[in-house]
Design a protein around this motif. Structure first.
Motif, mmCIF file in Angstrom:
data_model
loop_
_atom_site.group_PDB
_atom_site.id
_atom_site.type_symbol
_atom_site.label_atom_id
_atom_site.label_comp_id
_atom_site.label_asym_id
_atom_site.label_seq_id
_atom_site.Cartn_x
_atom_site.Cartn_y
_atom_site.Cartn_z
ATOM 1 N N HIS A 160 61.245 148.512 -36.064
ATOM 2 C CA HIS A 160 61.236 149.746 -36.114
ATOM 3 C C HIS A 160 62.598 150.136 -36.302
ATOM 4 O O HIS A 160 62.807 151.120 -37.357
ATOM 5 N N VAL A 161 63.582 149.726 -35.814
ATOM 6 C CA VAL A 161 65.045 150.256 -35.966
ATOM 7 C C VAL A 161 65.327 149.758 -37.382
ATOM 8 O O VAL A 161 65.886 150.442 -38.121
ATOM 9 N N ALA A 162 64.942 148.605 -37.941
ATOM 10 C CA ALA A 162 65.057 148.253 -39.526
ATOM 11 C C ALA A 162 64.435 149.199 -40.254
ATOM 12 O O ALA A 162 64.951 149.692 -41.464
ATOM 13 N N LEU A 163 63.133 149.712 -39.999
ATOM 14 C CA LEU A 163 62.512 150.607 -40.678
ATOM 15 C C LEU A 163 63.107 151.835 -40.887
ATOM 16 O O LEU A 163 62.940 152.679 -41.849
ATOM 17 N N GLY A 164 63.795 152.353 -39.741
ATOM 18 C CA GLY A 164 64.342 153.693 -39.699
ATOM 19 C C GLY A 164 65.663 153.693 -40.476
ATOM 20 O O GLY A 164 65.838 154.671 -41.098
ATOM 21 N N ASP A 165 66.545 152.419 -40.485
ATOM 22 C CA ASP A 165 67.544 152.535 -41.416
ATOM 23 C C ASP A 165 67.953 150.832 -41.411
ATOM 24 O O ASP A 165 68.647 150.397 -40.429
ATOM 25 N N PRO A 166 67.537 150.416 -42.704
ATOM 26 C CA PRO A 166 67.996 148.744 -42.829
ATOM 27 C C PRO A 166 69.214 148.498 -42.759
ATOM 28 O O PRO A 166 69.433 147.148 -42.088
ATOM 29 N N SER A 167 70.007 149.203 -42.732
ATOM 30 C CA SER A 167 71.509 149.100 -42.787
ATOM 31 C C SER A 167 71.858 148.765 -41.365
ATOM 32 O O SER A 167 72.918 147.805 -40.940
ATOM 33 N N ARG A 168 71.211 149.107 -40.162
ATOM 34 C CA ARG A 168 71.530 148.955 -38.912
ATOM 35 C C ARG A 168 71.602 147.504 -38.379
ATOM 36 O O ARG A 168 72.482 147.052 -37.757
ATOM 37 N N LEU A 169 70.720 146.803 -38.973
ATOM 38 C CA LEU A 169 70.545 145.335 -38.550
ATOM 39 C C LEU A 169 71.003 144.549 -39.780
ATOM 40 O O LEU A 169 70.670 143.034 -39.542
ATOM 41 N N ARG A 170 71.740 144.774 -40.893
ATOM 42 C CA ARG A 170 72.017 143.857 -41.887
ATOM 43 C C ARG A 170 73.082 142.985 -41.576
ATOM 44 O O ARG A 170 73.079 141.592 -42.038
ATOM 45 N N ALA A 197 62.320 144.856 -44.212
ATOM 46 C CA ALA A 197 63.115 146.007 -44.265
ATOM 47 C C ALA A 197 64.499 146.133 -44.793
ATOM 48 O O ALA A 197 64.973 146.785 -45.439
ATOM 49 N N ILE A 198 65.165 145.144 -44.092
ATOM 50 C CA ILE A 198 66.810 144.933 -44.504
ATOM 51 C C ILE A 198 66.949 144.550 -45.811
ATOM 52 O O ILE A 198 67.809 144.946 -46.773
ATOM 53 N N ARG A 227 54.708 138.309 -45.069
ATOM 54 C CA ARG A 227 56.121 139.150 -45.019
ATOM 55 C C ARG A 227 57.043 138.001 -45.138
ATOM 56 O O ARG A 227 58.106 138.720 -45.945
ATOM 57 N N ALA A 228 57.154 136.667 -44.892
ATOM 58 C CA ALA A 228 58.078 135.912 -45.280
ATOM 59 C C ALA A 228 58.257 135.855 -47.123
ATOM 60 O O ALA A 228 59.208 135.621 -47.479
ATOM 61 N N ALA A 229 56.747 135.817 -47.572
ATOM 62 C CA ALA A 229 56.996 135.716 -49.075
ATOM 63 C C ALA A 229 57.644 136.886 -49.725
ATOM 64 O O ALA A 229 58.393 136.821 -50.605
ATOM 65 N N GLU A 230 57.283 138.132 -48.831
ATOM 66 C CA GLU A 230 58.028 139.229 -49.466
ATOM 67 C C GLU A 230 59.567 139.341 -49.440
ATOM 68 O O GLU A 230 60.351 139.774 -50.258
ATOM 69 N N ALA A 231 59.889 138.867 -48.165
ATOM 70 C CA ALA A 231 61.255 138.790 -47.973
ATOM 71 C C ALA A 231 61.937 137.578 -48.865
ATOM 72 O O ALA A 231 62.926 138.060 -49.550
#
Length: 332
Positions: A160-170, A197-198, A227-231
């Protein structure tokens, strides 16, 4: 006294009388723990029925997060999850209190997990209110817990943190990738979701997770694989492109007749990007908006209970077993 009646607290919240709510909460501190729990459950029922709380009411309820009784604290934490799920902006006044519970090493781990879950819901809409370095560190360190439900809540909060702002966990991709082999399907799913999300805004950062994501392409869960394929598809869109033969082989193993559309669409997205980084996008894949919209349905599909199996930790129940899972403590 009337003001300490659990139903009266819920009624005053429904009436929108903030001053009366605060006064009623103060009265509840003088009654027994069971009455306090019933009051919090009554408030939770009111929230589930559509009642919205203002900042003053939410602020007064934070006192229960430090109650002397552990069961009261857990009930309060669950209430804040319900509040944050339905009206995350209303929980902003409680962010510091929730963060303090999360950071308390002596706190019951389920209380910490629920506080993390509430913070995650707030982070989707108001990332600046939640994602300070200390809170992020507590969430990541918490992934070391052995309890499956606790790890799932923490991983969910990080997504959820990453979805709110992907930069937070980059800057934390490598630490998230360390837990992609977790035994719990939902933990793996939420962490892959965080990485997607990141990658939507910082695809080059996914290089640090490439090997771990590649292993998830053969995950037993089609939703983790998707999700792994998407990333990896997002990573493949970066320049310069790289050879990723192993990913291509894993994608070729996807059974079009048996796999859900969630996996098929993301496998196709990854194939296209591996073949041509500038290829046309696949509808509903590879954007923060699509991840937000699709995550609830994916989790619902993963958590459909099998008869005799705990939907949270996967423990097989014996016939006539207890109403609560003996491993993770959740209702059957």
């Amino acid at each position: 006294m009337e003001d300490s009646d659990p139903d009266r607290l819920a009624a005053r919240i429904t009436e929108g009388d903030a001053e009366a709510v605060v006064a009623t909460v103060a009265d509840l501190t003088a009654v027994d723990a069971d009455t306090r729990k019933r009051a919090l459950r009554a408030v939770g029922d009111a929230v589930d029925d559509g009642t919205r709380l203002d900042g003053a009411a939410v602020g007064s309820l934070t006192s229960f997060l430090t109650d002397d009784d552990r069961a009261v604290r857990l009930t309060a934490a669950k209430l804040f999850v319900a509040l944050a799920r339905t009206a995350p902006e209303a929980v902003t006044p409680a962010v510091d209190s929730l963060g303090e519970r999360l950071a308390d090493d002596a706190e019951f781990y389920y209380v910490r997990a629920r506080c993390a879950e509430a913070l995650g819901y707030v982070a989707v809409e108001s990332p600046e209110a939640v994602a300070d370095p200390a809170t992020l560190a507590d969430l990541r360190v918490g992934l070391e817990f052995d309890e499956p439900e606790v790890k799932e809540k923490l991983a969910k909060a990080l997504a959820h943190v990453a979805l709110g702002d992907p930069s937070r966990l980059r800057h934390h991709v490598d630490s998230l990738a360390e837990h992609l082999d977790a035994g719990d399907e939902l933990v793996r799913y939420h962490l892959c979701t965080a990485l997607v999300a990141i990658g939507c805004e910082h695809p080059d950062r996914l290089t640090a997770a490439e090997a771990a994501l590649g292993e998830r392409l053969r995950d037993e869960s089609p939703y983790v694989r998707g999700r792994a394929a998407e990333a990896l598809g997002l990573l493949a869109g970066t320049e310069p492109p790289k050879e990723r033969a192993d990913a291509g082989e894993a994608l070729d193993e996807v059974d079009a007749d048996a796999a859900p559309s969630f996996l098929l669409d993301r496998a196709e997205f990854c194939r296209r990007r591996l073949a041509d980084p500038a290829s046309d996008p696949v509808s509903g894949v590879g954007t923060v908006e699509s991840v937000r919209e699709g995550t609830a349905d994916a989790v619902a599909a993963m958590t459909v209970p099998d008869d005799g199996v705990c939907p949270h930790c996967g423990l097989d129940f014996a016939d006539g077993g207890p109403p609560m899972c003996p491993r993770c403590g959740t209702p059957r």
